[in-house]
Write a protein that holds these residues in place. Structure first.
Motif, PDB file in Angstrom:
ATOM      1  N   GLN A   4       0.562  -1.060   0.066  1.00 48.89           N
ATOM      2  CA  GLN A   4      -0.117   0.221  -0.018  1.00 48.89           C
ATOM      3  C   GLN A   4       1.209   1.055   0.185  1.00 48.89           C
ATOM      4  O   GLN A   4       1.690   1.804   0.954  1.00 48.89           O
ATOM      5  CB  GLN A   4      -0.647   0.590   1.349  1.00 48.89           C
ATOM      6  CG  GLN A   4      -2.021   1.507   1.121  1.00 48.89           C
ATOM      7  CD  GLN A   4      -2.786   1.182   0.043  1.00 48.89           C
ATOM      8  OE1 GLN A   4      -3.186  -0.061   0.115  1.00 48.89           O
ATOM      9  NE2 GLN A   4      -3.367   2.240  -0.304  1.00 48.89           N
ATOM     10  N   ALA A   5       0.760   2.039  -0.875  1.00 47.18           N
ATOM     11  CA  ALA A   5       2.230   3.518  -1.227  1.00 47.18           C
ATOM     12  C   ALA A   5       0.742   4.630  -0.973  1.00 47.18           C
ATOM     13  O   ALA A   5      -0.351   4.239  -0.786  1.00 47.18           O
ATOM     14  CB  ALA A   5       1.949   3.564  -2.615  1.00 47.18           C
ATOM     15  N   ALA A  23       3.786  -3.177   3.765  1.00 45.92           N
ATOM     16  CA  ALA A  23       3.787  -4.096   2.897  1.00 45.92           C
ATOM     17  C   ALA A  23       2.715  -5.068   4.654  1.00 45.92           C
ATOM     18  O   ALA A  23       2.799  -5.269   5.093  1.00 45.92           O
ATOM     19  CB  ALA A  23       4.471  -5.126   3.314  1.00 45.92           C
ATOM     20  N   SER A  24       1.559  -6.114   3.652  1.00 45.91           N
ATOM     21  CA  SER A  24       0.623  -6.421   4.810  1.00 45.91           C
ATOM     22  C   SER A  24       1.572  -8.123   5.480  1.00 45.91           C
ATOM     23  O   SER A  24       0.850  -8.186   6.332  1.00 45.91           O
ATOM     24  CB  SER A  24      -0.192  -7.372   3.743  1.00 45.91           C
ATOM     25  OG  SER A  24      -0.163  -7.878   2.800  1.00 45.91           O
ATOM     26  N   MET A  30      10.695 -11.356  -0.848  1.00 47.31           N
ATOM     27  CA  MET A  30      10.568  -9.431  -0.052  1.00 47.31           C
ATOM     28  C   MET A  30      11.740  -9.211  -0.027  1.00 47.31           C
ATOM     29  O   MET A  30      11.553  -8.306   1.236  1.00 47.31           O
ATOM     30  CB  MET A  30       9.317  -8.851   0.488  1.00 47.31           C
ATOM     31  CG  MET A  30       7.869  -9.526  -0.183  1.00 47.31           C
ATOM     32  SD  MET A  30       6.828  -9.427   0.248  1.00 47.31           S
ATOM     33  CE  MET A  30       7.026  -7.824   0.846  1.00 47.31           C
ATOM     34  N   ASP A  31      12.690  -9.278  -0.001  1.00 41.24           N
ATOM     35  CA  ASP A  31      14.077  -9.506   1.106  1.00 41.24           C
ATOM     36  C   ASP A  31      14.124  -7.607   0.000  1.00 41.24           C
ATOM     37  O   ASP A  31      15.204  -7.576   0.855  1.00 41.24           O
ATOM     38  CB  ASP A  31      15.651  -9.915   0.575  1.00 41.24           C
ATOM     39  CG  ASP A  31      15.539 -11.193   0.951  1.00 41.24           C
ATOM     40  OD1 ASP A  31      15.555 -12.221   0.510  1.00 41.24           O
ATOM     41  OD2 ASP A  31      14.763 -10.860   2.295  1.00 41.24           O
ATOM     42  N   VAL A  32      13.940  -7.172  -0.866  1.00 39.74           N
ATOM     43  CA  VAL A  32      14.138  -6.197  -1.195  1.00 39.74           C
ATOM     44  C   VAL A  32      13.051  -4.828  -1.990  1.00 39.74           C
ATOM     45  O   VAL A  32      11.881  -5.779  -2.003  1.00 39.74           O
ATOM     46  CB  VAL A  32      15.953  -5.836  -2.825  1.00 39.74           C
ATOM     47  CG1 VAL A  32      15.033  -4.381  -3.397  1.00 39.74           C
ATOM     48  CG2 VAL A  32      16.771  -6.513  -2.285  1.00 39.74           C
ATOM     49  N   MET A  33      12.727  -4.144  -1.627  1.00 41.89           N
ATOM     50  CA  MET A  33      11.706  -3.369  -1.929  1.00 41.89           C
ATOM     51  C   MET A  33      12.224  -2.009  -2.661  1.00 41.89           C
ATOM     52  O   MET A  33      13.727  -1.444  -2.109  1.00 41.89           O
ATOM     53  CB  MET A  33      10.774  -3.063  -0.195  1.00 41.89           C
ATOM     54  CG  MET A  33       9.779  -4.653   0.089  1.00 41.89           C
ATOM     55  SD  MET A  33       8.341  -3.690   1.306  1.00 41.89           S
ATOM     56  CE  MET A  33       7.830  -2.353   0.634  1.00 41.89           C
ATOM     57  N   GLY A  34      11.218  -1.684  -3.244  1.00 40.27           N
ATOM     58  CA  GLY A  34      11.676  -0.151  -3.804  1.00 40.27           C
ATOM     59  C   GLY A  34      10.201  -0.137  -4.129  1.00 40.27           C
ATOM     60  O   GLY A  34       9.322  -0.131  -4.379  1.00 40.27           O
ATOM     61  N   TRP A  35      10.957   1.635  -5.588  1.00 35.20           N
ATOM     62  CA  TRP A  35      10.228   2.176  -6.400  1.00 35.20           C
ATOM     63  C   TRP A  35       9.964   2.356  -7.422  1.00 35.20           C
ATOM     64  O   TRP A  35      11.536   2.277  -8.046  1.00 35.20           O
ATOM     65  CB  TRP A  35      10.413   4.120  -5.257  1.00 35.20           C
ATOM     66  CG  TRP A  35       9.906   3.859  -4.286  1.00 35.20           C
ATOM     67  CD1 TRP A  35      10.134   3.819  -3.189  1.00 35.20           C
ATOM     68  CD2 TRP A  35       8.713   3.388  -3.778  1.00 35.20           C
ATOM     69  NE1 TRP A  35       9.871   4.184  -1.846  1.00 35.20           N
ATOM     70  CE2 TRP A  35       8.567   3.800  -2.369  1.00 35.20           C
ATOM     71  CE3 TRP A  35       7.683   4.218  -4.100  1.00 35.20           C
ATOM     72  CZ2 TRP A  35       7.283   4.593  -1.736  1.00 35.20           C
ATOM     73  CZ3 TRP A  35       6.087   3.985  -3.202  1.00 35.20           C
ATOM     74  CH2 TRP A  35       6.575   4.199  -2.202  1.00 35.20           C
ATOM     75  N   ASN A  76       6.647  -2.820   8.395  1.00 38.05           N
ATOM     76  CA  ASN A  76       6.981  -3.340   7.818  1.00 38.05           C
ATOM     77  C   ASN A  76       6.290  -2.244   6.575  1.00 38.05           C
ATOM     78  O   ASN A  76       5.854  -1.953   5.356  1.00 38.05           O
ATOM     79  CB  ASN A  76       5.794  -4.094   7.405  1.00 38.05           C
ATOM     80  CG  ASN A  76       5.887  -5.820   7.646  1.00 38.05           C
ATOM     81  OD1 ASN A  76       7.568  -5.839   8.096  1.00 38.05           O
ATOM     82  ND2 ASN A  76       5.525  -6.490   7.628  1.00 38.05           N
ATOM     83  N   THR A  77       7.491  -1.513   6.495  1.00 39.10           N
ATOM     84  CA  THR A  77       7.406   0.719   5.741  1.00 39.10           C
ATOM     85  C   THR A  77       8.646   0.799   5.201  1.00 39.10           C
ATOM     86  O   THR A  77       9.192   0.578   6.286  1.00 39.10           O
ATOM     87  CB  THR A  77       6.506   1.053   7.109  1.00 39.10           C
ATOM     88  OG1 THR A  77       5.454   0.537   7.460  1.00 39.10           O
ATOM     89  CG2 THR A  77       6.312   2.494   5.781  1.00 39.10           C
TER      90      THR A  77
END
Length: 121
Positions: A4-5, A23-24, A30-35, A76-77
């Motif tokens: 959820q952005a 992230a729920s 999901m080791d990496v999150m990005g934009w 988780n943000t």
């Protein structure tokens, strides 16, 4: 898993915004999150990413020194602090997640909905 952005809006050139992506849940993929961002009439492009464990970041040259990635594991943000925004930063910003920096640049497994950032000149 849902991403959820939020945090988009209208800002004048030179201004700042903070985007958040919650992230729920978190999985091993999901080791990496990005934009990513998509400007009007253009293809979606990678902006930057952060490793959940090490906080190592990766990003494109056009945002280095202006945009900062961070994360809060307990919440988780992931955050994207955008400073010195320019009109060319305008677009819909999407958060995404995958296993590695390489995989998230190629084809993220998880996508969030977009949040619109508009930078006026």
């Amino acid at each position: 898993v849902q991403l959820q952005a939020s945090g988009g809006g209208l800002v004048q050139a030179g201004g700042s915004l903070r985007l958040s992506c919650v992230a729920s849940a978190r999985t091993l993929e999901m080791d990496v999150m990005g934009w990513f961002r998509q400007a009007p009439g253009k293809e979606r492009e990678f902006v930057g990413a952060i490793d959940w464990t090490s906080s190592v970041t990766d990003g494109v040259d056009s945002v280095k020194g202006r945009f900062t990635l961070s994360r809060d594991n307990f919440k988780n943000t992931m955050y994207l602090d955008m400073n010195r925004l320019q009109p060319e930063d305008t677009g819909v910003y999407y958060c995404a997640a995958h296993r590695s920096f390489e995989s998230i640049r190629g084809a993220p497994k998880y996508w969030g909905q977009g949040t619109l950032v508009t930078v006026s000149s």
